[in-house]
Design a protein around this motif. Structure first.
Motif, PDB file in Angstrom:
ATOM      1  N   TYR A   1      10.753  15.312  -5.755  1.00 36.11           N
ATOM      2  CA  TYR A   1       9.406  14.779  -5.963  1.00 36.11           C
ATOM      3  C   TYR A   1       9.258  13.384  -5.356  1.00 36.11           C
ATOM      4  N   LEU A   2      10.306  12.584  -5.508  1.00 39.77           N
ATOM      5  CA  LEU A   2      10.253  11.246  -4.893  1.00 39.77           C
ATOM      6  C   LEU A   2      10.172  11.372  -3.368  1.00 39.77           C
TER       7      LEU A   2
ATOM      8  N   GLY B   1       0.821  -1.210   0.000  1.00 36.38           N
ATOM      9  CA  GLY B   1       0.000   0.000   0.000  1.00 36.38           C
ATOM     10  C   GLY B   1       0.850   1.253   0.000  1.00 36.38           C
ATOM     11  N   THR B   2       1.836   1.270   0.903  1.00 40.17           N
ATOM     12  CA  THR B   2       2.689   2.453   0.995  1.00 40.17           C
ATOM     13  C   THR B   2       3.450   2.673  -0.305  1.00 40.17           C
ATOM     14  N   VAL B   3       3.920   1.573  -0.904  1.00 40.64           N
ATOM     15  CA  VAL B   3       4.674   1.712  -2.149  1.00 40.64           C
ATOM     16  C   VAL B   3       3.766   2.272  -3.245  1.00 40.64           C
ATOM     17  N   ILE B   4       2.534   1.751  -3.326  1.00 43.61           N
ATOM     18  CA  ILE B   4       1.589   2.268  -4.322  1.00 43.61           C
ATOM     19  C   ILE B   4       1.360   3.759  -4.095  1.00 43.61           C
ATOM     20  N   SER B   5       1.084   4.107  -2.852  1.00 48.03           N
ATOM     21  CA  SER B   5       0.835   5.506  -2.514  1.00 48.03           C
ATOM     22  C   SER B   5       2.036   6.374  -2.863  1.00 48.03           C
ATOM     23  N   PHE B   6       3.220   5.887  -2.539  1.00 50.34           N
ATOM     24  CA  PHE B   6       4.464   6.602  -2.828  1.00 50.34           C
ATOM     25  C   PHE B   6       4.613   6.875  -4.325  1.00 50.34           C
ATOM     26  N   CYS B   7       4.404   5.831  -5.146  1.00 47.23           N
ATOM     27  CA  CYS B   7       4.558   5.993  -6.595  1.00 47.23           C
ATOM     28  C   CYS B   7       3.541   6.992  -7.129  1.00 47.23           C
ATOM     29  N   LEU B   8       2.293   6.824  -6.701  1.00 44.52           N
ATOM     30  CA  LEU B   8       1.228   7.671  -7.218  1.00 44.52           C
ATOM     31  C   LEU B   8       1.457   9.132  -6.848  1.00 44.52           C
ATOM     32  N   ILE B   9       1.761   9.374  -5.570  1.00 44.79           N
ATOM     33  CA  ILE B   9       1.933  10.763  -5.125  1.00 44.79           C
ATOM     34  C   ILE B   9       3.132  11.402  -5.819  1.00 44.79           C
ATOM     35  N   SER B  10       4.242  10.653  -5.926  1.00 43.83           N
ATOM     36  CA  SER B  10       5.430  11.198  -6.578  1.00 43.83           C
ATOM     37  C   SER B  10       5.117  11.575  -8.016  1.00 43.83           C
ATOM     38  N   LEU B  11       4.482  10.647  -8.720  1.00 40.68           N
ATOM     39  CA  LEU B  11       4.192  10.844 -10.137  1.00 40.68           C
ATOM     40  C   LEU B  11       3.274  12.041 -10.346  1.00 40.68           C
TER      41      LEU B  11
ATOM     42  N   ALA C   1       2.578  14.491  -8.236  1.00 45.84           N
ATOM     43  CA  ALA C   1       3.201  15.731  -7.780  1.00 45.84           C
ATOM     44  C   ALA C   1       4.129  16.268  -8.864  1.00 45.84           C
ATOM     45  N   PHE C   2       4.861  15.339  -9.502  1.00 41.36           N
ATOM     46  CA  PHE C   2       5.803  15.716 -10.556  1.00 41.36           C
ATOM     47  C   PHE C   2       5.101  16.517 -11.653  1.00 41.36           C
ATOM     48  N   TYR C   3       3.903  16.048 -12.080  1.00 43.78           N
ATOM     49  CA  TYR C   3       3.215  16.733 -13.171  1.00 43.78           C
ATOM     50  C   TYR C   3       2.423  17.952 -12.683  1.00 43.78           C
ATOM     51  N   LEU C   4       1.722  17.782 -11.547  1.00 42.79           N
ATOM     52  CA  LEU C   4       0.801  18.841 -11.123  1.00 42.79           C
ATOM     53  C   LEU C   4       1.527  20.064 -10.568  1.00 42.79           C
ATOM     54  N   ILE C   5       2.550  19.834  -9.748  1.00 46.19           N
ATOM     55  CA  ILE C   5       3.198  20.971  -9.091  1.00 46.19           C
ATOM     56  C   ILE C   5       3.951  21.824 -10.099  1.00 46.19           C
ATOM     57  N   LYS C   6       4.502  21.186 -11.144  1.00 49.72           N
ATOM     58  CA  LYS C   6       5.145  21.963 -12.203  1.00 49.72           C
ATOM     59  C   LYS C   6       4.131  22.876 -12.873  1.00 49.72           C
ATOM     60  N   LYS C   7       2.902  22.389 -13.052  1.00 54.10           N
ATOM     61  CA  LYS C   7       1.869  23.192 -13.709  1.00 54.10           C
ATOM     62  C   LYS C   7       1.508  24.428 -12.892  1.00 54.10           C
TER      63      LYS C   7
ATOM     64  N   ILE D   1       8.808  13.837  -1.750  1.00 56.41           N
ATOM     65  CA  ILE D   1       7.441  14.247  -1.407  1.00 56.41           C
ATOM     66  C   ILE D   1       6.534  13.024  -1.336  1.00 56.41           C
ATOM     67  N   GLY D   2       6.724  12.117  -2.287  1.00 55.99           N
ATOM     68  CA  GLY D   2       5.923  10.883  -2.258  1.00 55.99           C
ATOM     69  C   GLY D   2       6.114  10.119  -0.968  1.00 55.99           C
ATOM     70  N   ALA D   3       7.381   9.966  -0.554  1.00 49.42           N
ATOM     71  CA  ALA D   3       7.653   9.220   0.686  1.00 49.42           C
ATOM     72  C   ALA D   3       7.130   9.965   1.891  1.00 49.42           C
ATOM     73  N   ILE D   4       7.312  11.295   1.896  1.00 46.42           N
ATOM     74  CA  ILE D   4       6.900  12.108   3.047  1.00 46.42           C
ATOM     75  C   ILE D   4       5.394  12.020   3.255  1.00 46.42           C
ATOM     76  N   LEU D   5       4.652  12.138   2.159  1.00 49.39           N
ATOM     77  CA  LEU D   5       3.192  12.170   2.296  1.00 49.39           C
ATOM     78  C   LEU D   5       2.579  10.775   2.410  1.00 49.39           C
ATOM     79  N   SER D   6       3.392   9.742   2.272  1.00 47.33           N
ATOM     80  CA  SER D   6       2.849   8.387   2.452  1.00 47.33           C
ATOM     81  C   SER D   6       2.891   7.948   3.911  1.00 47.33           C
ATOM     82  N   ALA D   7       3.555   8.723   4.752  1.00 45.73           N
ATOM     83  CA  ALA D   7       3.689   8.318   6.165  1.00 45.73           C
ATOM     84  C   ALA D   7       2.438   8.721   6.939  1.00 45.73           C
ATOM     85  N   THR D   8       1.570   7.766   7.242  1.00 42.82           N
ATOM     86  CA  THR D   8       0.362   8.084   8.007  1.00 42.82           C
ATOM     87  C   THR D   8       0.735   8.342   9.458  1.00 42.82           C
TER      88      THR D   8
END
Lengths: 547, 547
Positions: free
Chosen positions: A151-152, A122-132, A134-140, A154-161
């Protein structure tokens, strides 16, 4: 600093005490006064369904931050700057240790595969999704100065419940299944996120190939297994030492001291050899409650049970107070240098990603679990899935600490500072919103059947059946258990049971192993050395209460 | 630093964890491992009459210092540098609080005048003597670079006895009178020395006149009375809050947390307004054990009683370990820059002054006390005087901390560094010598009558007599106590009793006041609010045990 100036102006005896740095004393006074107020308010709102201690502490921290900001005329709001070391070295260990020490072991191990699945995949899925994303949206949004590593991270940081806040909104007694899964997932998830975060930081992006992912998996497995083993060994060692040396004879203080020190030592030693201290101290707590706790005198048993809970309680409240006060550190906001629009855009993007990232694994994994593991008839209903998703949305101190670790520093850009402030907004918002709504939500979504779902009652029944089945030929068979092969009928029945009811059977076999090999060496319930002044009846009652 | 290098060379996963500063982790690991070893050794030597936990910790610290020195090839032996803040902010408060919390209140207050006399006048005598002699003797050795302030500081530094070690060599049960006087004196003495030290530091030597001494006395009285009052108020406040809000209803953790936090807060608040935190937290502990402790649930009572003792125990062991390891800090020895001869001469001079300074007040004051207060027939025999002198000769962490405060710093001379190293030699020597010999000495000097001398037994008897005398007309008189003036015979008898047996009568009157006015408001034994799940019988048994 305003407080500092105030104390300098105190007329009377200002020069007579020069032992302390006054700003430290002021900071400690303010913090402990706030802690007191928090505890009292927490007590008064105990029966309120919306509030809890975390939210009280966070709000009080924010208020205190505002007051300090006003007093210091916007120049600085730092009373204590958030310090990763303070958090990881002193505040987190007692919380996680106590969680392991007080967890209902049977529930936890029964749901162990589910917990691992959610916590790791679950955490890995969340990490990949958030990183990916964030990479596209935050640049926009217009933030362009971050690199891939950021960006990677950020994915790890925001996956920590935030497992601390989860403990407060879910009840171990009312919803045991949800509690054990969401909380257990939280502990594994913390470890996974920290491992992911560290891996990202040490990754060499010039050399990424197909082996990188495999290496990550290998590292993770190595960390998980060795950390767990270290915790188990530390726990067993403490049990063995206390049982052999028989501390209670002279002083109960030594028993308690040894337990505290060995638990903390396991955490620090794990960090020293670069394992996951969180996992280590969690399993150390579990082993200590199973063996060591039964080897100490009755006084020490009570003291540890309530003393560890108190330590953990103080650390939790402290953390939320701390995050709340830190949120209004004006320097951080100044150095982020972003317009309100950008700030809101980034924060809400991250907030949305947290929701999405968790949804992306809770519902699929729960359904996979329902498909694969449906032979024991305990499907995770949609309502439960919803609560699992919702209760894990809170982000807490680990997120803040990791964010500081990645984005703070003297040579960092203003966009890194923006990431810190956005992370803090996500943490404060998620704690306030999800923390306050979860309790009423659980009551609304699962009105009355909460208790009957996956509760312990049925397990105990089936375990009892199993025991009767195994022992139908009387207790005398115990001696022949090792050559069971000569008795086909009974083996067949136990084999059939293992297939039809795997977790219960594993539990039963573990109990046998435990009684025969482990408890005689390491102590534990029923194998307690005789300690004068320890009334056995009371001890047993306590043991029942804690296990 | 060698350990640091070692960890850098770890091949496997060295980059994967970057959350901590490795040297902090190593220092904590080493310290907690040593703590564990200390506790285990302390347990094993428990029945040895020469050794105790303090000596074990000090020796182990010295050994560890040697090992670190060898590993780091004499370049540095710092694992943790002695830090005054760590000591005064975190290690000292739990020890003093626990001392107040566990002290036998009746013995303590019965000997209160003796304790004050020794703790205040004694310390002042010792301070004057040591300062004066040091001024003349140390100059003769060839150390000429110190000014008057430094010599006065030396007097204050070396007058601070080590109450921690005293606790370990004297037994509260075997020699209650000696224990309460020597230990009580130790607490008052710590406060006096710190006040003296601070006064010396803030003294303006260009403006010394007749008023200076008077000012010092005024300052001391102000500090003593306000600090005590603050502690009492903090204790009563905690009792009132817990009694009124009835915390046990929801959570026992909150009760314990409030007690810990309010006690600590009283210490910090006292330091904030430049009072003596030691006195404040000591009296806070006494008040808490008298009122607050009885207002909490039975679980919390056990938890606090053993939990506070454990905290204090860990802090004590830690301090001795710390002083031991710090003693071999090579940088300090290098910067002292003195020949071995000078070093030995200065240390032995200081050591001699410690012996002399204490002898100069113990024997005279004890004899004055015998002359003045001989109506109750409890003279302090010469043997007891000798033990009182001997048991207070140990110097400990307060001495080290004050010495660092005075003599360390970047712009200090090499002779200041020499003072630090000499102080450390005095501390280590006195702890080893007096700490190990005191227990056997007490056994030798006071073979069997130890228990009968000034023990509690006689007090209880006379108190019982008094109670019977007061209440001879039955319990119904209680309502008329306020207009006692109308009943001359009884008043005469109570007046006669007050003259003939003052401390017992004061105690009796206090008990009446306590029962009528204090306990109904603040709780306490017999006025405990009803808490479900708190078996009364057990609670009373515990109460007897603790008071």
């Amino acid at each position: 600093m305003a407080f500092h100036e105030t104390i300098q102006q105190l007329p009377s005896l200002q020069k007579s005490s020069s032992l302390f740095n006054p700003s430290t004393v002021i900071a400690i006074c303010v913090f402990f006064t706030l802690l007191c107020v928090c505890i009292i308010i927490g007590h008064l709102v105990e029966e309120n369904r919306w509030a809890n201690e975390s939210i009280t502490a966070l709000l009080l921290g924010l208020c205190a931050g505002v007051v300090v900001l006003l007093i210091s005329k916007s120049s600085s709001s730092k009373i204590l700057v958030f310090n990763e070391d303070l958090f990881f070295l002193y505040l987190l260990p007692p919380i996680i240790f106590n969680a392991g020490f007080q967890v209902k072991k049977k529930q936890f191990f029964k749901n162990f595969t589910t917990i691992l699945m959610f916590g790791v995949f679950g955490t890995v899925i969340s990490f990949c999704l958030i990183s990916l994303c964030a990479f596209y949206l935050i640049k926009k949004i217009g933030v362009t100065n971050l690199d891939t590593k950021d960006y990677l991270a950020i994915g790890a940081i925001l996956s920590a419940t935030d497992s601390v806040c989860t403990l407060q909104v879910l009840s171990q007694d009312e919803t045991p299944f949800l509690y054990s899964v969401v909380f257990g997932e939280g502990v594994v998830n913390d470890a996974t996120s920290i491992v992911l975060f560290n891996s990202v930081q040490s990754l060499d992006f010039n050399n990424v190939d197909g082996l990188t992912a495999l290496k990550l998996v290998g590292t993770f497995l190595y960390l998980f297994i060795t950390s767990t083993l270290l915790g188990v060994v530390a726990g067993l060692l403490s049990a063995f030492i206390i049982k052999t040396l028989y501390f209670g004879r002279h002083s109960t203080d030594r028993e308690v001291a040894i337990m505290i020190i060995m638990a903390y030592l396991s955490y620090m030693f794990a960090e020293l050899i670069n394992l996951s201290g969180i996992l280590t101290i969690f399993f150390c707590g579990i082993v200590m409650s199973h063996y060591t706790w039964h080897n100490v005198t009755e006084s020490s048993r009570r003291t540890t049970k309530h003393g560890f809970a108190t330590m953990s309680f103080i650390a939790e409240t402290f953390i939320f107070l701390y995050v709340g006060m830190d949120a209004l550190d004006i320097d951080k906001w100044k150095s982020s240098n972003a317009s309100a629009g950008t700030s809101v855009a980034v924060s809400s993007t991250l907030f949305g990603l947290v929701l999405l990232g968790r949804a992306a694994f809770v519902f699929p994994l729960a359904n996979i679990k329902n498909l694969v593991g449906n032979r024991d008839g305990t499907k995770i209903k949609f309502r439960q899935q919803f609560i699992m998703w919702w209760a894990g949305l809170m982000r807490g101190a680990i997120t803040v600490a990791l964010s500081y670790n990645q984005f703070s520093g003297t040579n960092k850009s203003s966009e890194a500072a923006l990431m810190i402030t956005s992370t803090i907004i996500v943490v404060v918002l998620s704690t306030l919103v999800f923390g306050s709504i979860t309790k009423p939500l659980i009551k609304a979504v699962m009105p009355s059947q909460a208790k009957s779902l996956n509760s312990d009652v049925t397990d105990n029944q089936s375990l009892e059946d199993l025991r009767i089945l195994f022992l139908e030929n009387g207790d005398s068979i115990d001696d022949q258990d090792n050559n069971n092969g000569n008795q086909p009928p009974r083996r067949a029945s136990s084999f059939r049971l293992l297939i039809s009811n795997p977790s219960t059977t594993v539990h039963y076999l573990w109990r046998k192993f435990d009684d025969r090999f482990m408890r005689p060496v390491f102590g534990g319930r029923g194998f307690v050395p005789y300690v004068p002044g320890s009334p056995t009846g009371e001890a047993d009652a306590d043991a029942d209460e804690a296990s």
